[in-house]
Enzyme design. Sequence first.
Site, mmCIF file in Angstrom:
data_model
loop_
_atom_site.group_PDB
_atom_site.id
_atom_site.type_symbol
_atom_site.label_atom_id
_atom_site.label_comp_id
_atom_site.label_asym_id
_atom_site.label_seq_id
_atom_site.Cartn_x
_atom_site.Cartn_y
_atom_site.Cartn_z
ATOM 1 N N GLU A 180 -9.773 2.430 -5.488
ATOM 2 C CA GLU A 180 -9.499 3.815 -5.112
ATOM 3 C C GLU A 180 -8.304 4.407 -5.865
ATOM 4 O O GLU A 180 -7.450 5.051 -5.257
ATOM 5 C CB GLU A 180 -9.260 3.896 -3.596
ATOM 6 C CG GLU A 180 -10.451 3.425 -2.792
ATOM 7 C CD GLU A 180 -10.231 3.476 -1.287
ATOM 8 O OE1 GLU A 180 -11.157 3.927 -0.590
ATOM 9 O OE2 GLU A 180 -9.156 3.072 -0.799
ATOM 10 N N HIS A 229 -2.881 3.032 -4.694
ATOM 11 C CA HIS A 229 -2.321 2.556 -3.411
ATOM 12 C C HIS A 229 -0.869 2.098 -3.575
ATOM 13 O O HIS A 229 -0.435 1.146 -2.917
ATOM 14 C CB HIS A 229 -3.171 1.394 -2.856
ATOM 15 C CG HIS A 229 -4.474 1.857 -2.258
ATOM 16 N ND1 HIS A 229 -4.592 2.387 -1.001
ATOM 17 C CD2 HIS A 229 -5.728 1.877 -2.781
ATOM 18 C CE1 HIS A 229 -5.862 2.707 -0.757
ATOM 19 N NE2 HIS A 229 -6.560 2.422 -1.831
ATOM 20 N N ASP A 260 0.861 -1.185 0.000
ATOM 21 C CA ASP A 260 0.000 0.000 0.000
ATOM 22 C C ASP A 260 0.898 1.235 0.000
ATOM 23 O O ASP A 260 2.124 1.119 -0.092
ATOM 24 C CB ASP A 260 -0.976 -0.011 1.193
ATOM 25 C CG ASP A 260 -2.323 0.589 0.807
ATOM 26 O OD1 ASP A 260 -2.332 1.769 0.412
ATOM 27 O OD2 ASP A 260 -3.348 -0.117 0.878
HETATM 28 C C1 ACM Z 1 -11.022 -0.782 0.040
HETATM 29 O O1 ACM Z 1 -11.551 -0.735 1.149
HETATM 30 N N1 ACM Z 1 -10.432 0.304 -0.452
HETATM 31 C C2 ACM Z 1 -11.023 -1.992 -0.765
#
Ligand code: ACM
Length: 631
Positions: free
Chosen positions: A350, A273, A199
Site C-alpha cells: 500500500e 506505512h 507503521d
Molecule cells: C496489508 O493488509 N496491507 C498487508
Amino acid sequence: MKYVILTFICLTSYVFRGQTPSIIPIPLKAEYPKGSYSLPSSLTLSGPNDPSLKVAFSLFSEKLKKATGYKLKWVYGDQAKANIRFVLNKSFDSSLGKEGYRLQVNQSGVQILANNPVGLFYGIQTLGQLLPKEIESKTIVNGVSWKIPFANIQDTPRFAWRGMMFDVARHFFTKDQVKQFIDEMVAYKYNLLHLHLTDDEGWRIEIKSFPNLTKKGAFNVKKIGRFTEFSKPEPNEPRDFGGFFTQDDIRELVKYAKDRFVDIMPEIDVPGHSMAAVASYPELSCTPEAVNYQVISGEPFIDWSTDHAIALQDNTLCPANEKVYTFLDKVFGEVSELFPFEYIHMGGDECPKNYWDKNPQIQALRIKEGLKNSQEVQAYFTRRLEKIITSKGKKMMGWDEILEGGGLPKNTAVMSWRGIKGGIQAANDGHQVVMTPNSNVYLDLMQGDGIIEPPVYETVRLKNSYDFNPVPQGVNAELIKGGQANLWSEQLFNYRHLQYMLYPRAWAVAEDLWSKNDNKNWDNFISRVENHFERSDMAEIKYARSMYDPIFKFSKTSKGEIQVNMTAEVGNISFHYSFDHSLPDHYYPAALGVITVPKDAVEMRVIGYRGKKPMGQAIRFPISDMLKRIK
Ligand code: ACM
C-alpha cells in the site's frame, strides 16, 4: 459438552466408539477406544532431560497442579512406570516428521513419543485438550473426575509455516501481552509470530542508531472512537500514547517464544506505512513539508476511494535519497542481530506514489535507472533493500505488492494478502509463498454483520476462515510454505477485544494449517468449537458468538415490500424476531425462509436460539439500514 459425531467416522480409517474428544486442530489419525485413564492424585511424570523442554514441562506441570491440586513428581529419563511418559524416539519415525508426535492413553497411563522435543511439546497441547475442560482453570476445581479418554493418536502438521501476525504498531501491546499472545497461539500449534513493528501510527522497536524512532515515533495522541475517522490532533494535545520494545525486551520475547517452539519474524514496513519514521527523521522523505509531519493518531490521511492509496500527507521513504539506504542498512542490521529467524519482512504494501510522481529527485532516478513508472521505482527500492537484508545473512519477505514493477530477486518470499492471486503469481515465478488472503484470514475484520459487530471495514465469517486452503489448484505445493492469520490492530483498543476478534476464527485457521485437508469437516469442527467455547470460559478467554447470528439478505418486491432472508452459518439455529420493538425469545415466530417487513415497521429485532437456549446476540436492525443495503 461432548457429541457423538457419526459423520466423523468417514474422516479417518478408524471407527469411533462412544464420545469423541474435541481436539483442535484435528489430528491426522485418531482412535478413541472405550474407556479412560483416571489420574491418581499423586502422579509421576518422566521425560528426557533436554534443555529445550524445560519450560514446556514446567508449564504443563503448573497447569496440572493449578487446576487439579494434585501432587506431581518429575523423573528424568524414561520411566516405564510413570503415569505420564514423554519419550524421544531413538530412531527417526518418518510417519511423524519433524514436528509430529504419537500419543497413547491406556490403562497404564499416558505416553507421548516424538522424534524431536517440538513433537513432545505438541503432544502436550493435545493432551491438555483430552483432559476435562476444567484443566483450563487457573485455580483448583474440586469435584472433577480427572479422566483422560483412551486414545491412539498419530499426528503431524500439513504445513511448516503456521503463522499469526500481530500488529503492535497501530495500537501498542505490551511485552506481557505479546507473551500471552504466544501462549494462546501455541495451544493451537501455531509456530510463527509475525510482529508488525512499524507503521504510520507508531515505531515499536528500539534502534540504537536512530533514537528518535522511538523517542518521537512511538507515541501519538490517544483517541477513542472509530479509527481512521478521528479528529485531527490539536497542536497542544499530549503525544504520550503508545510505547515500544527495548532491544532487551525483544531478546526476552525471542527467548520466550523459542521456549515454546515459536519463531518471531519482525516486519519493518517500508517504503510506505512509514509516517512514524518520517515524523522522526523528515530527511528520509522526499517531501519538504515532512518537517511538519507527526505520527498519525488515527485521523484520515490516505484517500482509499480508488484501487490504490493516495496520500494526503507523504508517508513514504524516498527511494531516490541515498540517506534512506544508509538508514535501512543500520535499521535492518540491528533488527537482524535481534531476531535469529531466517526471514525479515520488509512490508512493501500500500505504498502511495502520488508524492513520488511530482518529485524531481524521483524523476531524475527514473531517467538514470530507466524506470518506466512509479511501480518500477518501488521495485528498484525493493531490490536495493534485498541486497541490504541479504548482506545481514537474512532472507527477505514482503507483501504481494513487491511483485509489481518486476525484477524481484528469486530468493525473496512473498506473502499474499490481496486474495491468493499474488501468491499464485509468485509461486509461478518460483518464489516461496505464505498465503494470508484477506478474504479468509484477516482476523481484524468483522466476523458477523456490521449491524451488531464492532465496525471494521468488512466481514470474514468463521466459515470463510475454515474454507481456507493455502495450496490453490495447479500451483507447485512445494513453494507454498504455509499460511498465516493476520491480526491488524487499527480497531483493537484492548486485549479482551483482541481475543474476541481471534476466536473462534484462529481455531479455524489453526486447523487449515495443521490438519490434512481431507480430515476437515465443518459440522464436526463446529461441535469442537462449542467445546472450546466452554474451555475458553474456564480459561477466561473472550471469544465471539457471531456464528450464531444471521447472515442477512434484503430485497424489495415489485410492490415495494421489503423482504428479509436470514440464513444460519451453523446448524440447528432458529432466528426469532419481532417488528414491534419488543425483545424476541423462542416463543416468538421463527424466520423460515423469506419474511416480509410490515409496512409501518421501524425496526426488526432478532436473536438466534438453539431450542430454548439463546445462542446469538440480540440484534436490532433499523428498517432505514435495510433500505440502504437494498440500494
Ligand atoms: C496489508 O493488509 N496491507 C498487508
